[in-house]
Design an enzyme around this catalytic site. Structure first.
Site, PDB file in Angstrom:
ATOM      1  N   ARG A   1      38.647  68.758  10.895  1.00  0.00           N
ATOM      2  CA  ARG A   1      37.413  68.767  11.157  1.00  0.00           C
ATOM      3  C   ARG A   1      36.850  67.757  12.225  1.00  0.00           C
ATOM      4  O   ARG A   1      35.994  67.789  13.019  1.00  0.00           O
ATOM      5  CB  ARG A   1      36.443  68.838   9.934  1.00  0.00           C
ATOM      6  CG  ARG A   1      36.416  70.175   9.287  1.00  0.00           C
ATOM      7  CD  ARG A   1      35.577  70.207   8.406  1.00  0.00           C
ATOM      8  NE  ARG A   1      35.506  69.121   7.234  1.00  0.00           N
ATOM      9  CZ  ARG A   1      35.845  69.770   6.074  1.00  0.00           C
ATOM     10  NH1 ARG A   1      36.114  70.971   5.794  1.00  0.00           N
ATOM     11  NH2 ARG A   1      36.226  68.723   5.025  1.00  0.00           N
TER      12      ARG A   1
ATOM     13  N   LYS B   1      49.171  74.331  -4.037  1.00  0.00           N
ATOM     14  CA  LYS B   1      48.855  74.588  -5.464  1.00  0.00           C
ATOM     15  C   LYS B   1      47.556  73.549  -5.830  1.00  0.00           C
ATOM     16  O   LYS B   1      47.581  72.547  -5.338  1.00  0.00           O
ATOM     17  CB  LYS B   1      50.055  74.563  -6.282  1.00  0.00           C
ATOM     18  CG  LYS B   1      50.889  73.331  -6.194  1.00  0.00           C
ATOM     19  CD  LYS B   1      50.328  72.171  -6.918  1.00  0.00           C
ATOM     20  CE  LYS B   1      50.979  71.035  -6.541  1.00  0.00           C
ATOM     21  NZ  LYS B   1      50.230  69.619  -5.966  1.00  0.00           N
TER      22      LYS B   1
END
Length: 341
Positions: free
Chosen positions: A50, A110
């Site tokens: 970002r 994960k």
């Protein structure tokens, strides 16, 4: 004397070279890229954040060709073959869908998503587009886990009766802020318990029942939990995790004929010991002295992509979904709910 089978795991260096794009250049992305570049033919060729300066700093450190200040630019890059989603759990669904909708296969850190509903969204999108998707549960792709897998397949342990695994790290308070933040799907469960839960799910062939108890942090995320599971055949699993202290991080699979022990950091490249009912060591598997364990999952992904496969037999998408359902059950029993669920 009974002996352990040799691992069938191919050398990561033998996997085809593919071009990776990374979503979110954080700590796990750094470790993963270092392993990828050290022991595979693949390379990270683009990174997105970002913040443009954060992406550029990562690109400069690892020799990545292109740095983008948005994830949309990253997934639109025609010079990448696949996307590695390394953002916090709270963002996995949206970032994986962003990549899949752009036609990019995805390796998703994960735990796969925050919950099973989000996991199903990603799996459905991957299947709809005919694209490869895989959970980055790196332990499943390591050589010593293939030794465990073969012992189970060959019945070397007899009837499996009990599985134990724990994972505790001293990460709260004072650790990464995201672990304390419900908005980022923090807590011990998705970061730490995912390892013993995934290990037990493999060893037991799934869970028929899941029961959990534990404690919460001041912010409302889970701090510690003990999880008792029962398999469809009646075998039991005792699993635990905590982000308050370091624990042995050991695992064992006990059967009527023998047991396997992985002592300390069971989810990393490790020694597997085969022990008979009289506590005599029958054999052991020793890993190489130095291994970049994260490279094995990337190599598996590259092989699958070259073969035109859309999921891995070592961790099928339906199993990832069932594991997420088990984690949902644990959170429900602990009373942990993330914002927006």
């Amino acid at each position: 004397m009974t002996s352990l089978p040799a691992p069938r795991t191919p050398d990561p260096k033998s996997a085809p070279a593919i071009r990776w794009g990374i979503v979110a250049p954080g700590g796990i992305a750094r470790d993963w890229t270092a392993a990828l570049h050290a022991t595979t033919a693949s390379r990270v060729t683009a990174v997105g954040s970002r913040a443009q300066d954060r992406a550029q700093a990562f690109a400069d450190e690892f020799g990545v060709e292109r740095a983008y200040g948005s994830y949309e630019q990253l997934v639109a890059d025609d010079g990448i073959d696949a996307v590695y989603v390394a953002s916090p759990h709270s963002e996995h669904r949206d970032h994986a869908l962003l990549a899949l909708e752009a036609g990019k296969p995805v390796l998703v850190e994960k735990a796969f998503t925050r919950n099973a509903a989000e996991a199903k969204d990603v799996i459905d999108a991957a299947r709809r587009h005919g694209l490869l998707a895989m959970e980055a549960m790196w332990t499943r792709f390591l050589p010593h886990l293939d030794v465990v897998r073969q012992c189970l397949e060959q019945g070397l342990l007899g009837d499996v009766v009990a599985v134990e695994a724990d994972h505790g790290q001293q990460l709260y308070p004072g650790g990464p802020q995201r672990l304390a933040d419900p908005a980022l799907a923090g807590g011990a469960l998705l970061d730490l318990a995912i390892y013993p839960v995934s290990f037990a799910h493999l060893a037991l062939g799934g869970f028929a029942t899941v029961r959990a108890t534990g404690t919460l942090a001041e912010t409302g995320v889970d701090a510690s939990e003990t999880i008792a599971v029962v398999s469809p055949t009646g075998a039991i699993g005792t699993l635990s995790s905590t982000m308050l202290v370091k624990t042995p991080c050991a695992a064992s699979v006990s059967g009527t004929a023998a047991r396997l022990e992985v002592n300390g950091w069971f989810y990393r490249p490790n020694t597997v010991r085969l022990i008979d009912p009289d506590d005599r060591e029958l054999d052991r598997h020793e890993p190489p002295a130095r291994e970049h364990g994260l490279a094995y999952q990337a190599a598996e992904f590259a092989r699958l992509l070259e073969q035109g496969r859309t999921e891995s037999d070592l961790l099928p998408l339906d199993e990832t979904l069932r594991i997420m359902q088990a984690l949902d059950e644990v959170r429900a029993q602990l009373g942990v709910r993330f914002p927006g669920e």
